[in-house]
Design a protein around this motif. Sequence first.
Motif, PDB file in Angstrom:
ATOM      1  N   ALA A   1       0.838  -1.202   0.000  1.00 39.68           N
ATOM      2  CA  ALA A   1       0.000   0.000   0.000  1.00 39.68           C
ATOM      3  C   ALA A   1       0.873   1.252   0.000  1.00 39.68           C
ATOM      4  CB  ALA A   1      -0.925  -0.002   1.209  1.00 39.68           C
ATOM      5  N   MET A   2       1.932   1.230   0.778  1.00 40.34           N
ATOM      6  CA  MET A   2       2.764   2.434   0.852  1.00 40.34           C
ATOM      7  C   MET A   2       3.586   2.639  -0.417  1.00 40.34           C
ATOM      8  SD  MET A   2       3.372   3.155   4.774  1.00 40.34           S
ATOM      9  CE  MET A   2       4.119   1.632   5.182  1.00 40.34           C
ATOM     10  N   GLU A   3       3.992   1.550  -1.040  1.00 39.04           N
ATOM     11  CA  GLU A   3       4.652   1.648  -2.346  1.00 39.04           C
ATOM     12  C   GLU A   3       3.717   2.336  -3.339  1.00 39.04           C
ATOM     13  OE1 GLU A   3       7.689   0.987  -3.682  1.00 39.04           O
ATOM     14  OE2 GLU A   3       8.217   0.842  -1.558  1.00 39.04           O
ATOM     15  N   ALA A   4       2.433   2.070  -3.185  1.00 39.47           N
ATOM     16  CA  ALA A   4       1.429   2.651  -4.090  1.00 39.47           C
ATOM     17  C   ALA A   4       0.962   4.026  -3.599  1.00 39.47           C
ATOM     18  CB  ALA A   4       0.245   1.700  -4.216  1.00 39.47           C
ATOM     19  N   ASP A   5       1.724   4.606  -2.632  1.00 38.62           N
ATOM     20  CA  ASP A   5       1.418   5.945  -2.100  1.00 38.62           C
ATOM     21  C   ASP A   5       0.085   6.064  -1.379  1.00 38.62           C
ATOM     22  OD1 ASP A   5       3.274   7.821  -1.900  1.00 38.62           O
ATOM     23  OD2 ASP A   5       3.031   8.657  -3.906  1.00 38.62           O
ATOM     24  N   LYS A   6      -0.379   4.950  -0.857  1.00 36.92           N
ATOM     25  CA  LYS A   6      -1.594   5.006  -0.025  1.00 36.92           C
ATOM     26  C   LYS A   6      -1.188   5.518   1.348  1.00 36.92           C
ATOM     27  CE  LYS A   6      -4.808   2.651  -2.516  1.00 36.92           C
ATOM     28  NZ  LYS A   6      -4.433   1.480  -3.246  1.00 36.92           N
ATOM     29  N   ARG A   7      -2.165   6.023   2.111  1.00 32.25           N
ATOM     30  CA  ARG A   7      -1.847   6.591   3.421  1.00 32.25           C
ATOM     31  C   ARG A   7      -2.261   5.664   4.563  1.00 32.25           C
ATOM     32  NH1 ARG A   7      -4.825  11.806   1.695  1.00 32.25           N
ATOM     33  NH2 ARG A   7      -5.910  10.057   0.745  1.00 32.25           N
ATOM     34  N   LEU A   8      -1.299   5.460   5.448  1.00 31.59           N
ATOM     35  CA  LEU A   8      -1.501   4.527   6.562  1.00 31.59           C
ATOM     36  C   LEU A   8      -1.584   5.307   7.873  1.00 31.59           C
ATOM     37  CD1 LEU A   8      -1.299   1.606   7.890  1.00 31.59           C
ATOM     38  CD2 LEU A   8       1.167   2.003   7.949  1.00 31.59           C
ATOM     39  N   LEU A   9      -2.573   4.991   8.675  1.00 34.21           N
ATOM     40  CA  LEU A   9      -2.670   5.558  10.023  1.00 34.21           C
ATOM     41  C   LEU A   9      -2.447   4.426  11.022  1.00 34.21           C
ATOM     42  CD1 LEU A   9      -3.363   7.938  11.891  1.00 34.21           C
ATOM     43  CD2 LEU A   9      -5.741   7.186  11.782  1.00 34.21           C
ATOM     44  N   CYS A  10      -1.424   4.583  11.843  1.00 35.31           N
ATOM     45  CA  CYS A  10      -1.122   3.557  12.849  1.00 35.31           C
ATOM     46  C   CYS A  10      -1.740   3.992  14.166  1.00 35.31           C
ATOM     47  CB  CYS A  10       0.388   3.397  13.024  1.00 35.31           C
ATOM     48  SG  CYS A  10       1.220   3.021  11.492  1.00 35.31           S
ATOM     49  N   GLU A  11      -2.662   3.191  14.637  1.00 29.50           N
ATOM     50  CA  GLU A  11      -3.480   3.555  15.802  1.00 29.50           C
ATOM     51  C   GLU A  11      -2.850   2.979  17.066  1.00 29.50           C
ATOM     52  OE1 GLU A  11      -7.622   2.638  15.257  1.00 29.50           O
ATOM     53  OE2 GLU A  11      -7.941   2.346  17.383  1.00 29.50           O
ATOM     54  N   GLY A  12      -2.263   3.848  17.858  1.00 35.52           N
ATOM     55  CA  GLY A  12      -1.657   3.391  19.107  1.00 35.52           C
ATOM     56  C   GLY A  12      -2.717   3.067  20.141  1.00 35.52           C
ATOM     57  N   ALA A  13      -2.353   2.201  21.070  1.00 40.92           N
ATOM     58  CA  ALA A  13      -3.211   1.935  22.224  1.00 40.92           C
ATOM     59  C   ALA A  13      -2.342   2.141  23.468  1.00 40.92           C
ATOM     60  CB  ALA A  13      -3.742   0.517  22.174  1.00 40.92           C
ATOM     61  N   GLN A  14      -2.962   2.245  24.631  1.00 43.77           N
ATOM     62  CA  GLN A  14      -2.237   2.528  25.882  1.00 43.77           C
ATOM     63  C   GLN A  14      -1.390   3.811  25.725  1.00 43.77           C
ATOM     64  OE1 GLN A  14      -2.048  -1.059  24.828  1.00 43.77           O
ATOM     65  NE2 GLN A  14      -3.952  -1.176  25.945  1.00 43.77           N
ATOM     66  N   GLY A  15      -0.244   3.897  26.392  1.00 39.63           N
ATOM     67  CA  GLY A  15       0.521   5.145  26.318  1.00 39.63           C
ATOM     68  C   GLY A  15       1.982   4.909  26.623  1.00 39.63           C
ATOM     69  N   THR A  16       2.786   5.934  26.369  1.00 40.45           N
ATOM     70  CA  THR A  16       4.244   5.819  26.510  1.00 40.45           C
ATOM     71  C   THR A  16       4.662   5.347  27.902  1.00 40.45           C
ATOM     72  OG1 THR A  16       4.528   7.537  24.863  1.00 40.45           O
ATOM     73  CG2 THR A  16       6.394   7.162  26.348  1.00 40.45           C
ATOM     74  N   LEU A  17       3.980   5.853  28.935  1.00 38.31           N
ATOM     75  CA  LEU A  17       4.389   5.505  30.303  1.00 38.31           C
ATOM     76  C   LEU A  17       3.932   4.098  30.700  1.00 38.31           C
ATOM     77  CD1 LEU A  17       5.976   7.551  32.238  1.00 38.31           C
ATOM     78  CD2 LEU A  17       5.064   8.493  30.155  1.00 38.31           C
ATOM     79  N   LEU A  18       3.195   3.431  29.795  1.00 36.56           N
ATOM     80  CA  LEU A  18       2.810   2.026  30.016  1.00 36.56           C
ATOM     81  C   LEU A  18       3.654   1.092  29.148  1.00 36.56           C
ATOM     82  CD1 LEU A  18      -1.103   2.256  30.161  1.00 36.56           C
ATOM     83  CD2 LEU A  18       0.443   1.742  32.066  1.00 36.56           C
ATOM     84  N   ASP A  19       4.618   1.653  28.413  1.00 31.20           N
ATOM     85  CA  ASP A  19       5.462   0.834  27.529  1.00 31.20           C
ATOM     86  C   ASP A  19       6.358  -0.088  28.362  1.00 31.20           C
ATOM     87  OD1 ASP A  19       6.715   1.022  24.482  1.00 31.20           O
ATOM     88  OD2 ASP A  19       8.229   0.532  25.992  1.00 31.20           O
ATOM     89  N   LEU A  20       6.490  -1.318  27.883  1.00 34.72           N
ATOM     90  CA  LEU A  20       7.268  -2.319  28.622  1.00 34.72           C
ATOM     91  C   LEU A  20       8.710  -1.858  28.850  1.00 34.72           C
ATOM     92  CD1 LEU A  20       7.311  -5.215  29.797  1.00 34.72           C
ATOM     93  CD2 LEU A  20       7.700  -6.065  27.505  1.00 34.72           C
ATOM     94  N   ASP A  21       9.300  -1.173  27.864  1.00 32.83           N
ATOM     95  CA  ASP A  21      10.681  -0.709  28.003  1.00 32.83           C
ATOM     96  C   ASP A  21      10.776   0.710  28.549  1.00 32.83           C
ATOM     97  OD1 ASP A  21      12.209  -2.945  26.857  1.00 32.83           O
ATOM     98  OD2 ASP A  21      11.030  -2.503  25.066  1.00 32.83           O
ATOM     99  N   HIS A  22       9.878   1.575  28.094  1.00 32.64           N
ATOM    100  CA  HIS A  22      10.037   3.003  28.392  1.00 32.64           C
ATOM    101  C   HIS A  22       9.072   3.530  29.443  1.00 32.64           C
ATOM    102  CE1 HIS A  22      12.907   3.169  25.186  1.00 32.64           C
ATOM    103  NE2 HIS A  22      12.064   2.561  24.394  1.00 32.64           N
ATOM    104  N   GLY A  23       8.217   2.658  29.946  1.00 30.79           N
ATOM    105  CA  GLY A  23       7.228   3.099  30.928  1.00 30.79           C
ATOM    106  C   GLY A  23       7.718   2.934  32.355  1.00 30.79           C
ATOM    107  N   THR A  24       6.781   3.069  33.286  1.00 27.85           N
ATOM    108  CA  THR A  24       7.104   3.041  34.710  1.00 27.85           C
ATOM    109  C   THR A  24       7.127   1.586  35.201  1.00 27.85           C
ATOM    110  OG1 THR A  24       4.760   3.479  35.068  1.00 27.85           O
ATOM    111  CG2 THR A  24       6.256   5.359  35.237  1.00 27.85           C
ATOM    112  N   TYR A  25       8.081   0.825  34.673  1.00 28.81           N
ATOM    113  CA  TYR A  25       8.231  -0.596  34.982  1.00 28.81           C
ATOM    114  C   TYR A  25       8.379  -0.807  36.491  1.00 28.81           C
ATOM    115  CZ  TYR A  25       9.821  -5.392  34.298  1.00 28.81           C
ATOM    116  OH  TYR A  25       9.921  -6.752  34.317  1.00 28.81           O
ATOM    117  N   PRO A  26       7.722  -1.806  37.076  1.00 27.43           N
ATOM    118  CA  PRO A  26       6.895  -2.841  36.459  1.00 27.43           C
ATOM    119  C   PRO A  26       5.414  -2.468  36.301  1.00 27.43           C
ATOM    120  CG  PRO A  26       7.121  -3.302  38.792  1.00 27.43           C
ATOM    121  CD  PRO A  26       7.871  -2.022  38.538  1.00 27.43           C
ATOM    122  N   PHE A  27       5.068  -1.220  36.564  1.00 28.11           N
ATOM    123  CA  PHE A  27       3.655  -0.817  36.461  1.00 28.11           C
ATOM    124  C   PHE A  27       3.362  -0.405  35.021  1.00 28.11           C
ATOM    125  CE2 PHE A  27       5.131  -0.067  40.796  1.00 28.11           C
ATOM    126  CZ  PHE A  27       4.285  -0.912  41.477  1.00 28.11           C
TER     127      PHE A  27
END
Length: 429
Positions: free
Chosen positions: A212-238
């Motif tokens: 799709a991107m090769e064909a110049d279509k537009r992609l929207l990547c829909e995030g869920a949760q948030g940065t501070l819940l990220d396994l690596d970058h969030g408030t581990y282990p919470f």
Amino acid sequence: MPATIVVGSQWGDEGKGKVIDWLAEDADLVARYAGGDNAGHTVTVAGERYALHLVPSGILYRDKLCLMGGGMVINPASLLKEMRDLEAHGVDISSARLKISSSAHLILPYHIALDGVQESGRGADAIGTTKRGIGPAYADKSARVGIRAGAMRDPEEFSEKVYRAVEQKNRILTQLYGQPALEAKVIAAEFHDYARTLAPYIADVSLIVNQAMEADKRLLCEGAQGTLLDLDHGTYPFVTSSAPTVGGALAGLGFGPRYVDRVVGLVKAYTTRVGAGPFVTELLGEEGDRLRGTGADPWDEFGTTTGRPRRCGWLDAVVIRYAARVNGFTHLALTKLDILSSFDVLKIAVAYEYQGERLEHLPPDSEILAACQPIFEEMPGWSEDIRGASTLEDLPLAARQYVKRIEELVGVPIMVIGVGPGREQTIIR
Ligand code: IMP
């Protein structure tokens, strides 16, 4: 450049559903890249409220292809329920519109059982998970013993695989945790039926995205949760067990950064968190209750997935600056500004104090973060109802100053401001 990635900059619940719905209008494909039905995206269209947990919000438009990426963990029972609900509202959820990555992992009943007993076992140190089996499913993925969506292509073999997996996990549930065994036969039969229904939806999502991107279509990547819940970058282990940050979109969908031109950070005008863990600007008294609302309005701060009251507090610019750094935000989307109407004074944390020292950057260790005190800057509030505002000029001066101050503190421009739950209650800059 065709891809936009939307990422929550706080602890999730930033009001992503509405902004994603707005951005989806210009997209050809909308893809969820991480997490599972721990997420809850609320979209209000023509007065009708949709709570989506797994299916990308783009499904509410007629002409978008919706993808569920390999970074997700999918509970087939929840997915089918959501698909049936959408169908009942007249939404087309055929396999021509919705694709499930064959490499997404499945959540089975033993993941949910394990999530429950492991949380109870943590006692006072409980994470406060959504008990949807998310952590145990990602743990199996990492341990290379998970079952992937692609296995549903052969319902017979899949059901045997499920049977063997339940039998094996029963040993852990009964012997280690003293729990009753799950009924392997019943579960295998149920999953056989799920596979028959879902098999036509299984696809190579990375291939679809790249073509799709090769064909110049537009992609929207829909995030869920948030940065501070990220396994690596969030408030581990919470944290949750996935990568809600920008890298999770690339890994979860299988495409490269050369296609990305926008990374939009979702910022709620104040802060909320569900579950345990450090929260520097938390308000425990009357002001927190005011931010939360009573729960009578669906826009109030109660979980879309679990109904739990959210912990509420002032905006924390240290958190947003951190999220801007980790994700490389090119734009911000500010949500729920209307909720701040009627506070005389608003506060924004601009730095922290830790053992007498001023910290400008979010400390990566939860123990240190938990001991930080906010250094607040005060700003005048406003009393006007701003839910009808459609341009920046419609906002009272104090609200405009608040918006400008966030941009200054984070160093990223705000492209859109939400002033209410409806599609039309949006200020576009
Ligand atoms: P889990 O993802 O169910 O394992 O929960 C781990 C932590 O992430 C808990 O604090 C949850 O409350 C939180 N969490 C997971 N998903 C969401 C979400 O969509 N919004 C807000 N918090 C979430």
